[in-house]
Design a protein around this motif. Structure first.
Motif, PDB file in Angstrom:
ATOM      1  N   GLY A 134       0.640  -1.112   0.047  1.00  0.00           N
ATOM      2  CA  GLY A 134       0.468  -0.310  -0.114  1.00  0.00           C
ATOM      3  C   GLY A 134       0.742   1.432  -0.080  1.00  0.00           C
ATOM      4  N   ALA A 135       0.200   2.195   1.493  1.00  0.00           N
ATOM      5  CA  ALA A 135       1.340   3.289   0.842  1.00  0.00           C
ATOM      6  C   ALA A 135       1.189   4.146   2.019  1.00  0.00           C
ATOM      7  N   ASP A 136       2.082   5.109   2.463  1.00  0.00           N
ATOM      8  CA  ASP A 136       2.062   6.037   3.498  1.00  0.00           C
ATOM      9  C   ASP A 136       1.123   7.485   3.665  1.00  0.00           C
ATOM     10  N   TRP A 137       0.601   7.531   4.360  1.00  0.00           N
ATOM     11  CA  TRP A 137      -0.557   9.090   3.975  1.00  0.00           C
ATOM     12  C   TRP A 137       0.422  10.418   4.857  1.00  0.00           C
ATOM     13  N   PRO A 138      -0.060  11.063   3.942  1.00  0.00           N
ATOM     14  CA  PRO A 138       0.874  12.498   4.697  1.00  0.00           C
ATOM     15  C   PRO A 138       0.213  12.788   6.134  1.00  0.00           C
ATOM     16  N   LEU A 139      -0.830  11.804   6.370  1.00  0.00           N
ATOM     17  CA  LEU A 139      -0.962  13.041   7.629  1.00  0.00           C
ATOM     18  C   LEU A 139      -1.259  10.957   8.283  1.00  0.00           C
ATOM     19  N   SER A 140      -1.021  11.687   9.770  1.00  0.00           N
ATOM     20  CA  SER A 140      -1.437  10.446  10.539  1.00  0.00           C
ATOM     21  C   SER A 140      -3.155  10.111  10.958  1.00  0.00           C
ATOM     22  N   TYR A 141      -2.536   8.839  11.865  1.00  0.00           N
ATOM     23  CA  TYR A 141      -4.847   9.314  12.293  1.00  0.00           C
ATOM     24  C   TYR A 141      -4.576  10.003  13.328  1.00  0.00           C
ATOM     25  N   GLY A 142      -3.274  10.288  14.288  1.00  0.00           N
ATOM     26  CA  GLY A 142      -3.768  11.095  15.181  1.00  0.00           C
ATOM     27  C   GLY A 142      -3.858  12.823  14.667  1.00  0.00           C
ATOM     28  N   ASP A 143      -3.903  13.178  13.666  1.00  0.00           N
ATOM     29  CA  ASP A 143      -4.183  14.778  12.968  1.00  0.00           C
ATOM     30  C   ASP A 143      -6.148  14.479  12.821  1.00  0.00           C
ATOM     31  N   LEU A 144      -6.039  13.384  12.101  1.00  0.00           N
ATOM     32  CA  LEU A 144      -7.295  13.369  11.349  1.00  0.00           C
ATOM     33  C   LEU A 144      -8.564  13.201  13.278  1.00  0.00           C
ATOM     34  N   ARG A 145      -7.886  12.448  14.276  1.00  0.00           N
ATOM     35  CA  ARG A 145      -8.360  12.271  15.426  1.00  0.00           C
ATOM     36  C   ARG A 145      -9.838  13.404  15.834  1.00  0.00           C
ATOM     37  N   PRO A 146      -9.680  14.983  15.724  1.00  0.00           N
ATOM     38  CA  PRO A 146     -10.602  15.314  15.963  1.00  0.00           C
ATOM     39  C   PRO A 146     -11.282  15.828  15.189  1.00  0.00           C
ATOM     40  N   TYR A 147     -11.792  15.643  14.495  1.00  0.00           N
ATOM     41  CA  TYR A 147     -12.274  15.368  13.193  1.00  0.00           C
ATOM     42  C   TYR A 147     -13.154  14.489  13.031  1.00  0.00           C
ATOM     43  N   TYR A 148     -12.173  13.006  13.235  1.00  0.00           N
ATOM     44  CA  TYR A 148     -13.695  12.042  13.684  1.00  0.00           C
ATOM     45  C   TYR A 148     -14.371  12.271  14.213  1.00  0.00           C
ATOM     46  N   THR A 149     -13.810  12.932  16.092  1.00  0.00           N
ATOM     47  CA  THR A 149     -14.905  12.905  17.109  1.00  0.00           C
ATOM     48  C   THR A 149     -16.234  14.447  16.538  1.00  0.00           C
ATOM     49  N   ALA A 150     -15.744  15.202  16.190  1.00  0.00           N
ATOM     50  CA  ALA A 150     -16.438  16.270  15.648  1.00  0.00           C
ATOM     51  C   ALA A 150     -17.978  15.374  14.738  1.00  0.00           C
ATOM     52  N   ILE A 151     -16.844  14.638  13.990  1.00  0.00           N
ATOM     53  CA  ILE A 151     -18.931  14.440  12.311  1.00  0.00           C
ATOM     54  C   ILE A 151     -19.080  13.363  13.286  1.00  0.00           C
ATOM     55  N   GLU A 152     -18.643  12.104  14.057  1.00  0.00           N
ATOM     56  CA  GLU A 152     -19.302  11.798  14.500  1.00  0.00           C
ATOM     57  C   GLU A 152     -20.115  12.389  15.610  1.00  0.00           C
ATOM     58  N   GLU A 153     -20.501  13.135  16.302  1.00  0.00           N
ATOM     59  CA  GLU A 153     -21.072  13.936  16.967  1.00  0.00           C
ATOM     60  C   GLU A 153     -22.305  14.759  16.259  1.00  0.00           C
ATOM     61  N   GLU A 154     -21.884  15.215  15.123  1.00  0.00           N
ATOM     62  CA  GLU A 154     -22.637  15.728  13.961  1.00  0.00           C
ATOM     63  C   GLU A 154     -24.010  14.966  13.809  1.00  0.00           C
ATOM     64  N   LEU A 155     -23.506  13.314  12.918  1.00  0.00           N
ATOM     65  CA  LEU A 155     -23.817  12.900  12.125  1.00  0.00           C
ATOM     66  C   LEU A 155     -25.360  12.226  13.381  1.00  0.00           C
ATOM     67  N   PRO A 156     -25.293  11.708  14.346  1.00  0.00           N
ATOM     68  CA  PRO A 156     -24.550  11.243  15.054  1.00  0.00           C
ATOM     69  C   PRO A 156     -24.483  10.132  15.071  1.00  0.00           C
ATOM     70  N   VAL A 157     -23.439   9.212  15.684  1.00  0.00           N
ATOM     71  CA  VAL A 157     -23.033   8.089  15.558  1.00  0.00           C
ATOM     72  C   VAL A 157     -23.183   7.310  16.353  1.00  0.00           C
ATOM     73  N   ALA A 158     -24.218   5.876  16.517  1.00  0.00           N
ATOM     74  CA  ALA A 158     -24.869   4.981  17.713  1.00  0.00           C
ATOM     75  C   ALA A 158     -23.845   3.777  17.829  1.00  0.00           C
ATOM     76  N   GLY A 159     -23.171   4.051  18.918  1.00  0.00           N
ATOM     77  CA  GLY A 159     -22.502   2.124  18.859  1.00  0.00           C
ATOM     78  C   GLY A 159     -21.794   2.004  20.206  1.00  0.00           C
ATOM     79  N   GLU A 160     -21.127   0.414  20.352  1.00  0.00           N
ATOM     80  CA  GLU A 160     -20.907  -0.070  21.580  1.00  0.00           C
ATOM     81  C   GLU A 160     -19.136   0.305  21.992  1.00  0.00           C
ATOM     82  N   HIS A 161     -19.318   0.734  22.976  1.00  0.00           N
ATOM     83  CA  HIS A 161     -17.655   1.155  22.710  1.00  0.00           C
ATOM     84  C   HIS A 161     -16.705   0.532  21.960  1.00  0.00           C
TER      85      HIS A 161
END
Ligand SMILES: Cc1cc2nc3c(=O)[nH]c(=O)nc-3n(C[C@H](O)[C@H](O)[C@H](O)COP(=O)(O)OP(=O)(O)OC[C@H]3O[C@@H](n4cnc5c(N)ncnc54)[C@H](O)[C@@H]3O)c2cc1C
Ligand code: SF4
Length: 547
Positions: A142-169
């Motif tokens: 595959g390939a390495d991204w020019p950004l890391s998971y940590g760069d996206l983490r706050p945006y994952y959290t924000a979008i999960e609240e806006e959709l919002p997402v339901a699920g177990e831990h």
């Protein structure tokens, strides 16, 4: 960032609370720019990536419009809880497929209209794992991204609240919780959980972009399983209800039924100046100081290739022959099992339970990377296709159809690897606008095929462990991403880690095309998170106005 989601995105509160599903006043009073206005940003495509960008920048006070080739859907009048009446949701314009393993295009690939493919997506919204961003370093594929998971983490959290997402831990990848508790599961989910438990495979309920309860003025899910037909209830999130209302309320424009045919670039300055588009049979041109393309992994490369000029004779941003390459699709076999007891898999949302137990590379296996397993719940027409694919016809097909309520269905998503030869080019065939259509060539590598077999084996084992007396498998593909990938430099990709194209400084790409790898997660949440991050960086970089 505000902790109250309503302060950041009021979409769910802008939907009417009177039994109707569309805020007509908001649409009627929407700000409308003139073609001759030089707006700050014009976005091509109003799906997962385009809508998030529109909403973020409208909120930031930018003069921004998103053009979409399809309609501005009204769930009350345009959508039907009927499998046969939902084909108008798909992008069915001509496309040519080729390669050793050609990927059928149509209902299972992309949508057309405001909200994009998420209007009829199933609703699973898992995050990618940290390893997905460095598969080459970690696994040699595959390939390495020019950004890391940590760069996206706050945006994952924000979008999960806006959709919002339901699920177990969620115990896999970067372990995390979800803003809404998991939904109760139906018969299909119960079978999956039972079979997995017997085999010691961890499976969890979620993550789905369907609030568990009311969310703003959006009603509770009624569990009748029409998520892939455009949820008429407004319970399942798509940008049409999760981001567009807020964008309109903050001065963004959505221009529907507007097919963009070409991105214009000033040959002298090398900067984008706007987009040519066709609306109501008329050719028009929207001026803009910046352009973002978010038309899906097939139409985005196609648009760039169709935007050639004397400066870019082989297609826009294609100096290094990267446009259209590394297009990926997930191998998505579905295995169904028959049970003596009734399962009634249609009586719940199709997304219910999933497992990322086999997601990461297992060094004991001959293949690299992995697969996830999820419930899927084909409705009768899709079920008939499933059965017919086994060669059953006539009386046998009838028997399987009348037995429908006894079947349970699992689907796998296998991480097929990015390959340079899997790509979009332009075909000689043209569409109704006279534009060359996309030609999509796809061939699997050995690793892909081994993953498919492994995933099928595990699904059959789970269903047998749960008590199935017969299992059948259909081979399919899902979720196209890539085709204009992000990379560290212009020799390996089309955009940088901020989604800005290497070749044209004021041209961005903010859809699934930019993903360098795909994991075995469904991609929509990651696409939205990438677009949200790009919007944040654009705002920060602009400091008082876009450049
Ligand atoms: C049946 C199905 C089920 C799915 N289930 C899931 C799931 O459960 N979870 C998940 O994460 N993902 C799922 N997906 C995939 C997901 O919906 C897509 O990956 C995602 O929406 C892609 O986002 P995008 O921004 O790249 O493109 P899209 O969301 O497809 O948006 C592209 C938009 O651009 C417009 N457009 C294209 N070309 C032009 C042009 N030239 N001019 C103007 N407009 C244009 C299109 O009309 C479209 O509205 C599913 C997809 C399908 C089809
Ligand atoms: S099952 Fe729930 S989310 Fe899916 S279409 Fe029905 S109401 Fe919408």
């Amino acid at each position: 960032m505000s902790t109250d989601v309503r302060d950041r995105n009021g979409s769910a509160w802008l939907i009417p609370n009177d039994g109707t599903r569309t805020n007509h006043r908001l649409r009627r009073d929407m700000r409308r720019f003139d073609d001759t206005d030089e707006i700050d940003l014009v976005i091509v495509g109003c799906g997962a990536g385009g809508s998030v960008l529109l909403q973020r920048l409208a909120r930031a006070g930018w003069r921004v419009a998103a053009l979409d080739a399809g309609p501005f859907w009204d769930p009350d009048t345009d959508w039907f809880s009927d499998e046969a009446a939902s084909h108008h949701l798909y992008w069915t314009e001509p496309r040519v497929i080729t390669g050793t393993d050609p990927v059928p295009l149509g209902s299972n690939n992309s949508g057309r209209g405001v909200g994009g493919s998420m209007v009829h997506y199933a609703g699973y919204t898992p995050r990618f794992h940290p390893s997905d961003f460095a598969t080459f370093s970690q696994d040699g594929v595959g390939a390495d991204w020019p950004l890391s998971y940590g760069d996206l983490r706050p945006y994952y959290t924000a979008i999960e609240e806006e959709l919002p997402v339901a699920g177990e831990h969620w115990p896999w990848g970067d372990p995390h919780g979800y803003p809404h508790r998991p939904h109760p599961v139906g018969g299909n989910g119960e079978v999956f959980l039972r079979g997995a438990r017997k085999l010691g495979i961890t499976a969890k309920v979620g993550p789905v972009a369907i609030p568990n309860g009311r969310f703003g003025n959006r009603p509770h899910c009624i569990y009748r399983g029409f998520c892939l037909q455009g949820c008429k209830v407004n319970a399942k999130a798509s940008p049409l209800i999760s981001h567009i209302p807020d964008a309109l309320a903050h001065g963004g424009e959505v221009r529907a039924d507007a097919m963009v045919t070409r991105v214009a670039v000033d040959e002298r300055t090398g900067r984008a100046t706007g987009v040519h588009y066709v609306r109501g049979g008329r050719e028009r041109f929207q001026r803009a100081r910046m352009v973002a393309v978010a038309g899906y992994s097939i139409e985005t490369p196609r648009l760039l290739l169709n935007s050639s000029s004397s400066r870019f004779p082989d297609g826009l941003c294609n100096d290094f022959d990267q446009v259209g390459r590394y297009l990926m699709v997930q191998g998505a076999p579905q295995t169904a099992g028959r049970f003596d007891d009734e399962v009634r898999m249609y009586k719940a949302p199709p997304p219910e339970v999933s497992s990322e137990h086999f997601y990461e590379t297992d060094r004991a296996q001959p293949y690299r990377r992995g697969f996830s397993i999820q419930n899927v719940s084909p409705l009768p027409i899709t079920w008939a296709e499933h059965v017919a694919a086994q060669g059953h016809w006539g009386r046998a097909l009838r028997d399987y159809m009348t037995d429908y309520v006894h079947w349970c269905c699992l689907g796998a998503l296998c991480e097929f690897l990015p390959q340079a030869g899997n790509r979009i080019t332009l075909d000689e065939e043209t569409d109704r606008h006279g534009l060359p259509v996309a030609r999509f060539s796809y061939s699997q590598c050995d690793n892909d095929t081994q993953l498919l077999h492994a995933a099928q084996r595990v699904m059959e084992d789970i269903l047998h462990a749960a008590g199935a007396d017969e299992v059948i498998t259909i081979q399919r593909f899902a979720h196209l991403v890539g085709g204009a990938r992000m990379a560290a430099d212009e020799r390996h990709g089309v955009v940088d880690g901020t989604c800005r194209s290497f070749a044209v400084p004021n041209l961005y790409i903010t859809d699934g095309s930019v993903l360098p790898t795909q994991g075995s997660a469904n991609p929509a949440l990651t696409i939205m998170a990438v677009a949200a991050r790009a919007a944040g960086l654009l705002q920060a970089g602009a400091r008082g106005g876009p450049s």
